[in-house]
Design an enzyme around this catalytic site. Structure first.
Site, mmCIF file in Angstrom:
data_model
loop_
_atom_site.group_PDB
_atom_site.id
_atom_site.type_symbol
_atom_site.label_atom_id
_atom_site.label_comp_id
_atom_site.label_asym_id
_atom_site.label_seq_id
_atom_site.Cartn_x
_atom_site.Cartn_y
_atom_site.Cartn_z
ATOM 1 N N TYR A 183 -11.653 6.949 -16.646
ATOM 2 C CA TYR A 183 -11.264 6.504 -15.144
ATOM 3 C C TYR A 183 -11.233 4.805 -15.602
ATOM 4 O O TYR A 183 -12.073 4.412 -16.264
ATOM 5 C CB TYR A 183 -12.337 6.654 -14.495
ATOM 6 N N GLN A 207 -15.704 6.787 -1.228
ATOM 7 C CA GLN A 207 -16.958 6.426 -0.855
ATOM 8 C C GLN A 207 -17.388 7.236 0.656
ATOM 9 O O GLN A 207 -17.527 6.239 1.454
ATOM 10 C CB GLN A 207 -17.296 4.898 -1.245
#
Length: 500
Positions: free
Chosen positions: A53, A409
């Site tokens: 990532y 999120q």
């Protein structure tokens, strides 16, 4: 003499205080070896075409898309979109503490960061360079992305920074400080921003300030008890041991040491108002709460806050959520609660002190000539306003989660907001403590008895030396700040007083 801080050891709050000024950051060979090992392992992983990532992918909700092929361009890909912060710049002491905490996290070798990044942070901390970091923009998840992004850009010579307290373009600031622009690749850039170092720094500094105020209120409560001639039996060791709370027992013991030798006047009621009689229970409960925050801050200062983490010995790249600032969010919200109740206590003690119906015959508002003078009337008004300001802003931030980032999120802790708010409130509490201290100093001038306990007399002597009597009236804003500083200094543990 410049303080030396070793990145091989967990940080202490004293290290964060020291980093307000230039410090020497030590990077020993074991630290260099583990950072280099993490970096070499990242190179091996990327050579094997394994997904990492932020190195091979886009960011946040765009993780499913490929990142830029050139790792240096990937740094721009990381940082450019984070230039969205708003609001005033954070205080220099908070930003420098943040960068020290970031250096310690990266120095543990689990971030795959280039060794020169840790060196650059150490070099920055040896100067007066401070990145200009906007206050608003972090939700405390995926790290303090936007504030730390501004800091990383300043280290590259982009945005703005301060040198010797003067704000200027970051490239100019780097040159004045004798620093070179920091080259970054995608992993380096992400490692600088993908942690909760700002949240930790603000929580730790707020804790430090609150602890100082907490000790100061203990001293001033003892002095109030002595000036009024109260019976100190509310501090009896057997009484507090029966209550059973460790913080109460310890605070009571500390207050007994200060009040040793106190002689009651016999003019007070059998039972004092709660602002005196229940002070060890209130201050002791605060002590227990602060000990909880101590543990959270210590864990954050010693831990690694980043994603992903690299474990060369196990041939593992682990993606997860070590950038999620929930522990500090809860801790900072608890600090706000403690600060509010400490402020309530100090303000109520000042109210008792200026009230002729409750202060054993002292003049109203402690005025040397009531009507012709007004004594502490303005100071009490201001302290009431400060308490209201703290209360108004005390709603917990850690329960205010809002989904963002295309629901990547979908739950966030808002720890940064909680921590910065706690730091703001601690500054207000400092002023309330100063207001009470000025009142106690004035009480002796207008007829209160001389302290009978040596510990209380020492506190009064320090206040008398620093604050003239209010006779005639004068603006007292500076006296409040000065008195707060005096009591804070004598409240510090012996080993920390040189830092005051």
């Amino acid at each position: 003499m410049t303080t030396a801080i070793d990145l091989a050891a967990p940080l202490r709050i004293a290290d964060l205080r020291a980093a307000r000024d230039p410090v020497t950051v030590l990077i020993g060979q074991p630290v260099r070896d583990r950072v280099a090992a993490g970096r070499d392992f990242l190179s091996d992983v990327l050579g094997d075409d394994r997904q990492v990532y932020g190195s091979t992918t886009g960011f946040g909700a765009l993780v499913g898309y490929a990142g830029r092929a050139d790792l240096r361009d990937q740094a721009d890909n990381t940082l450019a979109h984070l230039g969205a912060g708003q609001g005033p710049d954070l205080a220099a002491e908070v930003v420098r503490a943040t960068m020290l905490i970031r250096a310690r996290s990266l120095a543990q070798g689990a971030s795959g960061v280039s060794p020169h990044v840790v060196d650059a942070l150490a070099a920055m901390l040896a100067t007066t360079f401070v990145p200009a970091v906007p206050r608003l923009g972090s939700v405390g998840a995926s790290g303090d992305l936007i504030p730390l992004g501004a800091a990383a850009q300043a280290l590259r010579g982009r945005g703005h920074a301060y040198v010797d307290g003067v704000r200027m373009p970051a490239a100019e600031a780097l040159a004045r400080a004798g620093l070179a622009p920091l080259p970054l690749d995608g992993r380096d850039a992400l490692a600088l921003v993908n942690g909760t170092s700002l949240t930790t720094a603000a929580t730790a500094l707020a804790l430090d300030a609150t602890r100082t105020a907490h000790r100061a209120i203990q001293l001033l409560t003892c002095l109030l008890t002595d000036l009024l001639g109260s019976d100190p039996q509310f501090l009896d060791a057997r009484l507090l041991a029966a209550y059973g709370h460790p913080g109460v027992i310890d605070v009571g013991a500390a207050m007994r040491r200060v009040t040793e030798g106190l002689t009651p006047s016999g003019k007070r009621p059998l039972q004092e108002p709660y602002s005196i009689r229940c002070s060890p229970q209130l201050l002791g409960a605060a002590e227990d709460a602060l000990r909880f925050v101590d543990g959270i801050v210590a864990a954050d200062l010693g831990g690694v806050s980043d994603n992903p983490l690299f474990f060369p010995d196990d041939d593992l790249v682990v993606h997860g959520g070590n950038f999620f600032g929930q522990p500090a969010a809860f801790a900072a919200d608890l600090l706000s609660t403690v600060i509010a109740q400490l402020g309530n206590l100090a303000e109520r003690q000042l109210d008792l002190l200026v009230d002729p119906d409750r202060n054993t015959g002292l003049p109203p508002m402690l005025a040397a000539g009531p009507g012709q003078q007004h004594g502490l009337q303005g100071v009490q008004l201001a302290s009431t306003a400060l308490v209201a300001e703290i209360r108004r802003d005390a709603t917990p931030a850690s329960m205010q989660s809002l989904p963002t980032n295309l629901h990547n999120q979908d739950v966030v802790p808002f720890g940064t907001q909680a921590a910065l708010r706690a730091a703001d409130q601690a500054r207000l509490l400092h002023l309330i403590v100063g207001s009470l201290a000025v009142g106690l100093r004035q009480a002796v001038h207008v007829g209160a008895r001389t302290p009978t306990a040596d510990g209380c007399a020492a506190v009064m002597a320090a206040l008398v030396e620093a604050v003239p009597p209010v006779d005639p009236d004068r603006p007292l804003d500076g006296d409040v700040r000065r008195a707060a500083g005096v009591v804070a200094a004598i409240s510090l543990p012996e080993g920390d007083r040189h830092d005051a």
